[in-house]
Design a protein around this motif. Structure first.
Motif, mmCIF file in Angstrom:
data_model
loop_
_atom_site.group_PDB
_atom_site.id
_atom_site.type_symbol
_atom_site.label_atom_id
_atom_site.label_comp_id
_atom_site.label_asym_id
_atom_site.label_seq_id
_atom_site.Cartn_x
_atom_site.Cartn_y
_atom_site.Cartn_z
ATOM 1 N N GLY A 194 -41.367 24.017 -4.123
ATOM 2 C CA GLY A 194 -41.290 24.604 -5.434
ATOM 3 C C GLY A 194 -40.411 26.020 -5.724
ATOM 4 N N PHE A 195 -40.047 26.228 -4.066
ATOM 5 C CA PHE A 195 -39.475 27.497 -3.739
ATOM 6 C C PHE A 195 -38.008 27.072 -2.989
ATOM 7 C CE2 PHE A 195 -43.817 28.597 -4.236
ATOM 8 C CZ PHE A 195 -43.801 29.635 -5.431
ATOM 9 N N ASP A 196 -37.100 27.565 -3.619
ATOM 10 C CA ASP A 196 -35.564 26.989 -2.836
ATOM 11 C C ASP A 196 -35.667 27.584 -1.491
ATOM 12 O OD1 ASP A 196 -33.225 25.876 -2.903
ATOM 13 O OD2 ASP A 196 -32.404 27.911 -3.121
ATOM 14 N N ARG A 197 -35.998 28.851 -1.172
ATOM 15 C CA ARG A 197 -35.857 29.373 0.102
ATOM 16 C C ARG A 197 -36.763 28.798 1.116
ATOM 17 N NH1 ARG A 197 -35.389 34.148 -2.833
ATOM 18 N NH2 ARG A 197 -37.644 34.204 -3.434
ATOM 19 N N LEU A 198 -37.970 28.407 0.497
ATOM 20 C CA LEU A 198 -38.742 27.614 1.735
ATOM 21 C C LEU A 198 -38.062 26.201 2.080
ATOM 22 C CD1 LEU A 198 -42.506 28.472 0.528
ATOM 23 C CD2 LEU A 198 -41.214 29.660 2.138
ATOM 24 N N ASP A 199 -37.740 25.573 1.065
ATOM 25 C CA ASP A 199 -37.038 24.300 1.060
ATOM 26 C C ASP A 199 -35.858 24.220 2.079
ATOM 27 O OD1 ASP A 199 -38.850 23.255 -0.639
ATOM 28 O OD2 ASP A 199 -37.667 23.014 -2.241
ATOM 29 N N ARG A 200 -35.010 25.443 2.009
ATOM 30 C CA ARG A 200 -33.847 25.545 2.812
ATOM 31 C C ARG A 200 -34.280 26.041 4.245
ATOM 32 N NH1 ARG A 200 -30.942 29.776 0.791
ATOM 33 N NH2 ARG A 200 -32.176 30.260 -1.030
ATOM 34 N N ALA A 201 -35.439 26.830 4.352
ATOM 35 C CA ALA A 201 -35.857 27.139 5.478
ATOM 36 C C ALA A 201 -36.555 25.790 6.386
ATOM 37 C CB ALA A 201 -36.923 28.221 5.585
ATOM 38 N N ALA A 202 -37.057 24.955 5.663
ATOM 39 C CA ALA A 202 -37.572 23.802 6.191
ATOM 40 C C ALA A 202 -36.275 22.785 6.863
ATOM 41 C CB ALA A 202 -38.596 22.845 5.462
ATOM 42 N N LEU A 203 -35.423 22.676 5.903
ATOM 43 C CA LEU A 203 -34.451 21.689 6.301
ATOM 44 C C LEU A 203 -33.701 22.090 7.473
ATOM 45 C CD1 LEU A 203 -32.601 21.172 2.891
ATOM 46 C CD2 LEU A 203 -33.691 19.426 4.365
ATOM 47 N N ALA A 204 -33.231 23.765 7.487
ATOM 48 C CA ALA A 204 -32.728 24.284 8.534
ATOM 49 C C ALA A 204 -33.600 23.965 9.921
ATOM 50 C CB ALA A 204 -32.420 25.689 8.589
ATOM 51 N N GLY A 205 -34.815 24.279 9.785
ATOM 52 C CA GLY A 205 -35.609 24.018 11.104
ATOM 53 C C GLY A 205 -35.684 22.645 11.600
ATOM 54 N N VAL A 206 -35.663 21.582 10.697
ATOM 55 C CA VAL A 206 -35.855 20.279 11.143
ATOM 56 C C VAL A 206 -34.689 19.633 11.723
ATOM 57 C CG1 VAL A 206 -35.883 17.744 10.353
ATOM 58 C CG2 VAL A 206 -37.525 19.583 9.682
ATOM 59 N N ARG A 207 -33.553 20.426 11.024
ATOM 60 C CA ARG A 207 -32.060 20.083 11.800
ATOM 61 C C ARG A 207 -31.737 20.743 13.453
ATOM 62 N NH1 ARG A 207 -29.330 21.638 6.046
ATOM 63 N NH2 ARG A 207 -29.422 19.582 5.361
ATOM 64 N N ARG A 208 -32.618 21.636 13.494
ATOM 65 C CA ARG A 208 -32.492 22.011 14.852
ATOM 66 C C ARG A 208 -33.527 21.423 15.855
ATOM 67 N NH1 ARG A 208 -32.258 27.259 11.972
ATOM 68 N NH2 ARG A 208 -34.390 27.467 11.978
ATOM 69 N N ALA A 209 -34.398 20.440 15.299
ATOM 70 C CA ALA A 209 -35.464 19.546 16.381
ATOM 71 C C ALA A 209 -34.349 18.712 16.939
ATOM 72 C CB ALA A 209 -36.402 19.252 15.222
ATOM 73 N N ARG A 210 -35.161 18.194 18.097
ATOM 74 C CA ARG A 210 -34.515 17.189 18.859
ATOM 75 C C ARG A 210 -36.051 16.081 18.930
ATOM 76 N NH1 ARG A 210 -30.842 18.729 16.837
ATOM 77 N NH2 ARG A 210 -29.171 19.413 17.898
ATOM 78 N N PHE A 211 -35.680 14.723 18.833
ATOM 79 C CA PHE A 211 -36.770 13.699 18.721
ATOM 80 C C PHE A 211 -36.399 12.761 20.036
ATOM 81 C CE2 PHE A 211 -35.941 15.193 14.693
ATOM 82 C CZ PHE A 211 -36.979 15.349 14.060
ATOM 83 N N ARG A 212 -37.663 12.175 20.400
ATOM 84 C CA ARG A 212 -37.763 11.077 21.415
ATOM 85 C C ARG A 212 -37.109 9.939 20.534
ATOM 86 N NH1 ARG A 212 -39.705 10.987 26.436
ATOM 87 N NH2 ARG A 212 -41.164 12.744 25.852
ATOM 88 N N PRO A 213 -36.148 9.226 20.951
ATOM 89 C CA PRO A 213 -35.680 8.252 20.184
ATOM 90 C C PRO A 213 -36.833 7.121 20.014
ATOM 91 C CG PRO A 213 -34.316 8.439 21.962
ATOM 92 C CD PRO A 213 -35.307 9.464 22.326
ATOM 93 N N TYR A 214 -36.945 6.678 18.413
ATOM 94 C CA TYR A 214 -37.781 5.752 18.322
ATOM 95 C C TYR A 214 -37.190 4.352 18.811
ATOM 96 C CZ TYR A 214 -40.004 2.623 15.062
ATOM 97 O OH TYR A 214 -41.052 1.306 14.668
#
Length: 186
Positions: free
Chosen positions: A145-165
């Motif tokens: 419900g808050f654009d700033r929080l949504d953008r912060a979440a997107l930016a943080g997930v884009r910086r993550a690295r995953f073990r391939p599924y």
């Protein structure tokens, strides 16, 4: 005394606004004739050069006329039946929450303006993880419900690295749903 009353009697004056001088409407803009359209170009017709006519061979009256072999007409060009189109690639799998493993955790930065304004909530981000474990796309599927929080979440997930599924031991691309909570301490 009467004369002084008559002399002091009120005088009524109607003030009329001076008549405004009649203003003529501005003249219409001059019409500029449209430039003439150029005539469409005439189609070019190329002359096909004709071979010079060769003089007919002289034929002796006792010799039969030579005959040239007539080539067989070329068979019509046929196209080989095209291969059926390849089936569309299956959509990336949906990675179950229990199979999501991080090599680098999402680096979530709580926006200072959101902290100051008391904004908090849960953002759910869908991320497409490729076969190398790198996020390729990310989008908010549930907003806080808050654009700033949504953008912060997107930016943080884009910086993550995953073990391939993996399925059957093969790495596969897939969509993962990552919940990112933004909660202020009381």
């Amino acid at each position: 005394m009467r004369d002084s009353l008559v002399a002091a009697a009120p005088m009524f004056v109607d003030w009329l606004a001076p008549l405004a001088p009649e203003v003529a409407p501005p003249p219409p803009p001059p019409t500029v004739p449209a430039p003439p359209r150029p005539a469409p170009p005439k189609p070019l017709v190329a002359r096909v050069p004709q071979p010079d006519p060769a003089p007919p061979p002289s034929i002796a009256p006792d010799e039969p006329a030579p005959t040239e072999p007539v080539p067989d007409p070329a068979p019509p060009a046929t196209t080989a039946p095209s291969a059926p189109p390849a089936p569309p690639a299956p959509p990336p799998a949906l990675i179950p929450p229990s199979a999501i493993q991080y090599l680098v955790l999402p680096d979530i930065v709580y926006p200072s303006t959101s902290r100051r304004l008391g904004e908090q909530g849960l953002v759910v981000v869908a991320v497409l993880v490729d076969t190398e474990g790198v996020p390729q796309q990310a989008q908010v599927v549930q907003s806080s419900g808050f654009d700033r929080l949504d953008r912060a979440a997107l930016a943080g997930v884009r910086r993550a690295r995953f073990r391939p599924y993996t399925e059957d031991g093969r790495p596969m691309a897939g969509w993962a749903r990552i919940p990112i909570p933004f909660e202020l301490e009381n």
